[in-house]
Design an enzyme around this catalytic site. Structure first.
Site, PDB file in Angstrom:
ATOM      1  N   ASN A  61     -20.389 -51.139 -70.411  1.00 31.25           N
ATOM      2  CA  ASN A  61     -19.687 -52.068 -71.298  1.00 31.25           C
ATOM      3  C   ASN A  61     -18.259 -52.313 -70.800  1.00 31.25           C
ATOM      4  O   ASN A  61     -17.269 -52.118 -71.520  1.00 31.25           O
ATOM      5  CB  ASN A  61     -19.669 -51.536 -72.730  1.00 31.25           C
ATOM      6  CG  ASN A  61     -19.592 -52.649 -73.754  1.00 31.25           C
ATOM      7  OD1 ASN A  61     -19.423 -53.828 -73.417  1.00 31.25           O
ATOM      8  ND2 ASN A  61     -19.692 -52.289 -75.024  1.00 31.25           N
ATOM      9  N   HIS A 100     -17.167 -51.334 -83.445  1.00 31.90           N
ATOM     10  CA  HIS A 100     -18.596 -51.152 -83.241  1.00 31.90           C
ATOM     11  C   HIS A 100     -19.404 -51.330 -84.521  1.00 31.90           C
ATOM     12  O   HIS A 100     -20.545 -51.800 -84.467  1.00 31.90           O
ATOM     13  CB  HIS A 100     -18.881 -49.771 -82.640  1.00 31.90           C
ATOM     14  CG  HIS A 100     -18.874 -49.755 -81.153  1.00 31.90           C
ATOM     15  ND1 HIS A 100     -17.729 -49.531 -80.423  1.00 31.90           N
ATOM     16  CD2 HIS A 100     -19.864 -49.961 -80.237  1.00 31.90           C
ATOM     17  CE1 HIS A 100     -18.010 -49.583 -79.129  1.00 31.90           C
ATOM     18  NE2 HIS A 100     -19.287 -49.854 -78.994  1.00 31.90           N
TER      19      HIS A 100
END
EC number: 2.3.1.-
Length: 495
Positions: free
Chosen positions: A318, A349
């Site tokens: 990521n 998140h």
């Protein structure tokens, strides 16, 4: 999931059409912006229904905030609003509508849009309010010197190439691509010419796209065959915990979490291929003259699977999110940047408790791994034979520790996560605490710096090529500025 895959495949075909028939040499940036935005909103509407209105609402209100607040404080207001709006949507989706389900998970694209909104707000603040000498080299290269129009803003946030799965890109890179200035500039720089006479032909992304589609196909095949037979939930099965030995349990832990990663490989690599197919993502040439289409790539699979440290894993997983955390938080924090970055990452998140358990465990594991590396690594790197053994041991340890850490991220809830950790007697938590009590976090001997960047034996050649493109918020400003050197040179040429 079917809607997502269908939309992304349609976006891939649209990207080829966009590059062929709406190339910057054939049409105006205005037309390219309009088409990219309308296609993006259509895909969002097809995939998520009327939930897609959240994308427009979040972007529209953020743009209004930018206009009325002014460049001095708009970055703060945009940051609070965008992250707050995302959090409210995540809370309602998870706790009111559909806990644990991923149907109509419109918060995924909103996470990317939130990154774009906040990144651009900070870049405009840097370019239009702060003094040039107060900026870091990376901030100076990314700074935006004029307010984007509403069309440019919506195109950046909602274009069809990245609305469903990203990845994040800088506003300047996107506008340079839309206006057709990226190929000519970077080809000129690669040939060492410092003038304004650029090459007229574009490098072809076909090979890069084909390679990434092959990776997508293999990842999807692996996910549809192996992943279903190795569910992560089996790690907390009562019969398995009661009958399996510790080596068997840890081996299954590793293979089940490894089998859970290909769905991310598929989604992120396909998103990268879509951008490349449209002509976006070109980053110059390597030392052999081969084109590099990894400007906005989000992962490097080989380095992930063969990582020998937590840092190496995070540096290659990521990537664009790690860059975002660095740009908007880590570089700008006035106190405890690591803690602030961790908090931002957790909030961004989502609201599942498992995410927070994973991040809390990850902080502990990272500190312990850093302490061990700083204090004992230098004893094992002098002899090649010993170094091989050390790399094998650290690879095994890292893979098990990563798997142990991310189990709550997959299980989502508190009860199954604690069931798993309690069945392991919190062994790696306790081991990490003991390591931190025994070893200091920093070692003062000069030898630690000497051997700090030694790579695993089996991937040394590949790592040497990738040292210049590492993307994480722990990367130094000097290495980051190397990646943005072309952008800065273009500004100088224009001036």
């Amino acid at each position: 999931q079917v809607n997502f895959v269908v939309c992304q495949l349609f976006a891939l075909l649209a990207a080829v059409w966009f590059r062929t028939y709406l190339h910057s040499s054939k049409t105006s940036p205005f037309i390219r912006h309009v088409v990219a935005t309308l296609l993006g909103l259509y895909l969002a509407l097809f995939c998520f229904g009327w939930y897609a209105l959240h994308f427009v609402i979040q972007s529209g209100i953020s743009y209004y905030i930018m206009i009325i607040i002014g460049v001095e404080n708009m970055h703060k207001y945009c940051f609070v609003f965008a992250l707050g709006y995302l959090t409210v949507c995540q809370i309602t989706r998870v706790y009111i509508f559909d806990y644990g389900q991923y149907s109509a998970d419109f918060s995924g694209p909103m996470m990317i849009i939130t990154q774009k909104i906040t990144s651009l707000a900070f870049e405009i603040h840097d370019g239009m309010f702060r003094k040039n000498e107060d900026l870091t080299p990376s901030q100076r290269c990314l700074a935006v010197r004029r307010m984007p129009s509403l069309l440019e803003y919506l195109s950046y946030n909602c274009n069809f190439m990245g609305i469903l799965a990203g990845p994040l890109c800088s506003y300047k890179d996107y506008i340079t691509f839309i206006e057709g200035r990226s190929y000519q500039l970077q080809q000129s720089e690669a040939n060492g010419k410092e003038d304004t006479k650029y090459e007229q032909t574009d490098p072809s992304p076909n090979i890069a796209v084909a390679q990434k589609l092959l990776v997508c196909g293999l990842s999807l095949l692996f996910h549809m065959t192996i992943t279903e037979t190795l569910p992560v939930e089996y790690n907390i099965d009562d019969h398995f915990r009661a009958t399996a030995s510790w080596p068997v349990r840890f081996f299954y832990l590793y293979v089940s979490l490894m089998a859970a990663r290909p769905k991310y490989y598929f989604a992120w690599t396909l998103a990268d291929a879509i951008n490349n197919a449209a002509g976006f993502g070109f980053r110059g040439y390597d030392k052999n003259g081969v084109t590099r289409w990894d400007l906005i790539s989000n992962l490097r699979i080989q380095q992930i699977e063969f990582s020998t440290s937590f840092k190496m894993f995070l540096d290659n997983w990521n990537i664009q999110t790690a860059l975002w955390l660095k740009r908007v938080c880590y570089e700008r924090a006035t106190f405890s940047p690591t803690i602030q970055t961790f908090i931002l990452s957790a909030i961004w998140h989502g609201v599942y408790p498992g995410y927070y358990l994973t991040f809390l465990t990850g902080v502990l594991m990272t500190l312990a791994a850093r302490a061990i590396r700083n204090n004992i690594r230098h004893y094992f790197v002098e002899s090649p034979a010993v170094k091989v053994c050390y790399d094998i041991v650290t690879w095994m340890t890292t893979q098990v520790a990563i798997s142990y850490t991310v189990v709550p991220f997959v299980l989502l809830s508190v009860k199954p996560s604690f069931t798993f950790y309690s069945s392991c007697y919190f062994c790696l938590h306790i081991a990490s605490i003991l390591v931190l009590l025994v070893f200091p976090l920093k070692r003062t001997q000069k030898g630690s710096k000497k051997h700090d960047t030694v790579q695993p034996v089996w991937s040394k050649a590949l790592e040497e090529e990738n040292l210049l493109q590492k993307n994480s918020y722990s990367t130094t400003n000097n290495s980051f500025s190397q990646k943005r050197e072309i952008t800065c040179r273009y500004q100088a040429l224009n001036q």
